[in-house]
Design a protein around this motif. Sequence first.
Motif, mmCIF file in Angstrom:
data_model
loop_
_atom_site.group_PDB
_atom_site.id
_atom_site.type_symbol
_atom_site.label_atom_id
_atom_site.label_comp_id
_atom_site.label_asym_id
_atom_site.label_seq_id
_atom_site.Cartn_x
_atom_site.Cartn_y
_atom_site.Cartn_z
ATOM 1 N N GLY A 20 0.822 -1.205 0.000
ATOM 2 C CA GLY A 20 0.000 0.000 0.000
ATOM 3 C C GLY A 20 0.852 1.250 0.000
ATOM 4 N N LEU A 21 1.910 1.203 0.811
ATOM 5 C CA LEU A 21 2.806 2.357 0.932
ATOM 6 C C LEU A 21 3.488 2.661 -0.394
ATOM 7 C CD1 LEU A 21 3.449 3.961 3.567
ATOM 8 C CD2 LEU A 21 5.690 2.880 3.488
ATOM 9 N N VAL A 22 3.979 1.591 -1.036
ATOM 10 C CA VAL A 22 4.665 1.764 -2.320
ATOM 11 C C VAL A 22 3.682 2.305 -3.362
ATOM 12 C CG1 VAL A 22 5.754 0.543 -4.247
ATOM 13 C CG2 VAL A 22 6.449 0.048 -1.901
ATOM 14 N N ALA A 23 2.471 1.714 -3.386
ATOM 15 C CA ALA A 23 1.472 2.146 -4.359
ATOM 16 C C ALA A 23 1.098 3.608 -4.132
ATOM 17 C CB ALA A 23 0.237 1.257 -4.269
ATOM 18 N N ALA A 24 0.926 3.983 -2.857
ATOM 19 C CA ALA A 24 0.537 5.358 -2.538
ATOM 20 C C ALA A 24 1.632 6.332 -2.956
ATOM 21 C CB ALA A 24 0.254 5.490 -1.050
ATOM 22 N N THR A 25 2.888 5.943 -2.694
ATOM 23 C CA THR A 25 4.010 6.811 -3.065
ATOM 24 C C THR A 25 4.033 7.032 -4.576
ATOM 25 O OG1 THR A 25 5.181 5.685 -1.303
ATOM 26 C CG2 THR A 25 6.461 7.187 -2.661
ATOM 27 N N LEU A 26 3.860 5.924 -5.323
ATOM 28 C CA LEU A 26 3.857 6.012 -6.782
ATOM 29 C C LEU A 26 2.742 6.934 -7.265
ATOM 30 C CD1 LEU A 26 4.618 2.442 -8.130
ATOM 31 C CD2 LEU A 26 5.916 4.541 -8.484
ATOM 32 N N LEU A 27 1.558 6.741 -6.656
ATOM 33 C CA LEU A 27 0.388 7.526 -7.044
ATOM 34 C C LEU A 27 0.655 9.003 -6.826
ATOM 35 C CD1 LEU A 27 -2.495 6.677 -8.006
ATOM 36 C CD2 LEU A 27 -3.244 7.335 -5.723
ATOM 37 N N VAL A 28 1.224 9.315 -5.661
ATOM 38 C CA VAL A 28 1.519 10.712 -5.333
ATOM 39 C C VAL A 28 2.514 11.289 -6.337
ATOM 40 C CG1 VAL A 28 2.675 12.211 -3.673
ATOM 41 C CG2 VAL A 28 0.962 10.569 -2.886
ATOM 42 N N LEU A 29 3.553 10.518 -6.635
ATOM 43 C CA LEU A 29 4.582 10.999 -7.557
ATOM 44 C C LEU A 29 3.999 11.269 -8.940
ATOM 45 C CD1 LEU A 29 7.737 8.855 -6.716
ATOM 46 C CD2 LEU A 29 7.369 11.284 -6.339
ATOM 47 N N VAL A 30 3.206 10.286 -9.431
ATOM 48 C CA VAL A 30 2.636 10.424 -10.769
ATOM 49 C C VAL A 30 1.697 11.618 -10.830
ATOM 50 C CG1 VAL A 30 1.053 9.348 -12.402
ATOM 51 C CG2 VAL A 30 2.922 8.022 -11.426
ATOM 52 N N SER A 31 0.818 11.745 -9.813
ATOM 53 C CA SER A 31 -0.152 12.840 -9.863
ATOM 54 C C SER A 31 0.546 14.177 -9.684
ATOM 55 C CB SER A 31 -1.262 12.646 -8.833
ATOM 56 O OG SER A 31 -0.719 12.394 -7.577
ATOM 57 N N LEU A 32 1.612 14.185 -8.900
ATOM 58 C CA LEU A 32 2.383 15.413 -8.719
ATOM 59 C C LEU A 32 2.981 15.850 -10.050
ATOM 60 C CD1 LEU A 32 2.671 16.683 -5.913
ATOM 61 C CD2 LEU A 32 5.050 15.980 -5.936
ATOM 62 N N TYR A 33 3.531 14.842 -10.785
ATOM 63 C CA TYR A 33 4.165 15.138 -12.068
ATOM 64 C C TYR A 33 3.171 15.781 -13.022
ATOM 65 C CZ TYR A 33 6.387 14.321 -16.577
ATOM 66 O OH TYR A 33 6.916 14.480 -17.825
ATOM 67 N N PHE A 34 2.017 15.116 -13.175
ATOM 68 C CA PHE A 34 1.038 15.633 -14.117
ATOM 69 C C PHE A 34 0.398 16.903 -13.603
ATOM 70 C CE2 PHE A 34 1.306 11.264 -15.728
ATOM 71 C CZ PHE A 34 1.533 11.572 -17.059
ATOM 72 N N GLY A 35 0.201 16.964 -12.294
ATOM 73 C CA GLY A 35 -0.384 18.149 -11.676
ATOM 74 C C GLY A 35 0.470 19.368 -11.938
ATOM 75 N N ILE A 36 1.761 19.208 -11.753
ATOM 76 C CA ILE A 36 2.681 20.336 -11.946
ATOM 77 C C ILE A 36 2.664 20.780 -13.401
ATOM 78 C CG2 ILE A 36 5.137 20.936 -12.062
ATOM 79 C CD1 ILE A 36 5.477 19.363 -9.465
ATOM 80 N N ARG A 37 2.693 19.793 -14.299
ATOM 81 C CA ARG A 37 2.692 20.137 -15.728
ATOM 82 C C ARG A 37 1.434 20.909 -16.101
ATOM 83 N NH1 ARG A 37 6.210 16.983 -19.411
ATOM 84 N NH2 ARG A 37 4.793 17.625 -21.032
#
Lengths: 415, 217
Positions: free
Chosen positions: A113-130
């Motif tokens: 769960g922790l790994v999945a959540a981290t990935l999710l945060v990273l991906v959404s952060l990337y697209f969010g910032i763009r």
Amino acid sequence: MTQKYTGGVFHADLSDGRAGVEIELLHSHLCASTADGDAFVIPYDECQLELGGYNGKMLFCRNADRSVTLFSEDKQFPKALALAAGGRLDDQLAKQLTKAKGESRRSAILSFGLVAATLLVLVSLYFGIRAGANRVTQSLPVSLDRELGKAAYQAMPKEGSEITDPLVTKPIQAIVDRLADHAKVEGMDFQLHVIDSPTVNAYCLPGGTMVVYTGLISAAESPGQLAAVISHEMAHATLRHGLSRISQTLGLTAAVSLLIGDTAGIMAAAEEFFTAASINSYSRQQETEADLEGVRMLHAAAIDPSGMPSLFELLKEEHGELPEALVWVSTHPDHASRIEETQSMIDSLPAKTYNPIELDWEALKSRVAGDPANGNDDSSGDADESSQNPESSQNPMSSTDLTEDTSELEQENGS
Amino acid sequence: MEAELRDKPSFTNLRLQLSPGDSVIAEADAMAYMSSTIRMNTKWNGGVIQSLLKRFLGGESMFVNQFSTDTGGELVITQPYPGDMTCLELKGNSMYLQPGAFVACEPGVKLGIGWAGLRMLIGGEGLFRLKVSGHGRVWFGAYGGIFEREISDEYIVDTGHLVAYEPSIGVKVGMAGGIFSSFFSGEGLVTRVKGPGRIYLQSRSFDGLAAWTNAHL
């Protein structure tokens, strides 16, 4: 000879409270002996079992008053202990094993769960910032584009001297003006600079500073093709691709500093960005957008947009022959798909009577080629001088100014 | 061999008085000064592969120095960062040391590299750790002060503060509180250790130092 298991003991009487032991499973009890000769015994009847340790697989055995703790991590130990105790410890062991299994499953789920959540945060952060950076860019005042473009133009290395000959600049400025009336964004200041250079290239900086190399005029086969390149480059400016590129390169920091109005930092960064020879390094998506917006502008300005696909045809034919000179081509999508896309857009546009581009194509071309036989009078020489003078005289002047300044400073310091 | 930890706790160093025939193994570059009667011998930290693993995964040196003497002499060993050092006497038991903590040991001590697991990486302690076992004294250091805790039940340690622990200690990484307090208390993730066994803690953490320095750059 019974099997010995390596492990350890905790007991208050030991000098450090602990020692390594060899554990033997005897008839009625466990017997652990240290290297120093101390021995500890726990009868199977008293034995309290617990699984634990770093791996969760270490088996602890305690006596009734819990003063002696023996443990071993040996994989065979739990099974051998159960066997030696003759079933007396089976219940305890089973209970501990189920508990350990549950815990390891829980921790596996948790870490997944922790790994999945981290990935999710990273991906959404990337697209969010763009996406955020893009949104911010589009909401910025056009005056920023103008400032940026001007600063970038000043800082950029020119590949040749600027041509001020009205016979060259006027007809091209006329094309720019016709298109400028139909720009998507208001407030752009389309200023034309024609640079004497064999490079087949043109670009439009943010805010509308438009640069056309004479190499492009020589390479173009018709005024329509020239207008197509100009419209494409102008579209980059009106679609504000330069700012998007900067904000995507610089990321969130730039977006935030733009939002709070601190433009000094981003101006410096932008200057750097545009000087680093990345004027034409737009993304493929941006290129396609500029193609289509260019067609739209041409159509709106009543210029025949078929110059666009025909230009790509030309580039397609010549690309193999002149790979170095055709800078304009290098970062762009492949010609076949560009021809297809622009042609299909042209087909979908409502029918319109196109007004021809009013310019003497042959005269422009020969003027650009610098053919003296074609030069009408001395004005070309004057124009050349006047175009070269500012640059040739400015640079040495500014450098002498600098040296004078520093020598003055040094003198002041010395005295 | 007489050992004395001096200048405790901030800039602790280890002074060893070697008798004829004594030898000691120390982390590379740990020697500060020594008598001319002491010989230094550099050897692989285990086998070649083991050494490479220790160097790149365990934060230890690829080589260790063995100091020995036929006539006796003095040897002073330090660690690269400020902080306390402590001595541990192994009697057949073993101890895990976090990367970089090891300073020196007697020849009867075995040094091995072990996989600490993903939870320790999440806990900010490194994927691998050094296992010391056998018989003899081991000296290891910490950043800041060292305290020792004998644990019988559960204990909570902030990540980056655990220096050494026995194999009998269970380690779990978890959040400091609920999701909200874990993120906003500044504690983030913590390590839950479970006894029986002993743990060694350092009063400062490198992550803390790095974050503090970063904030002032």
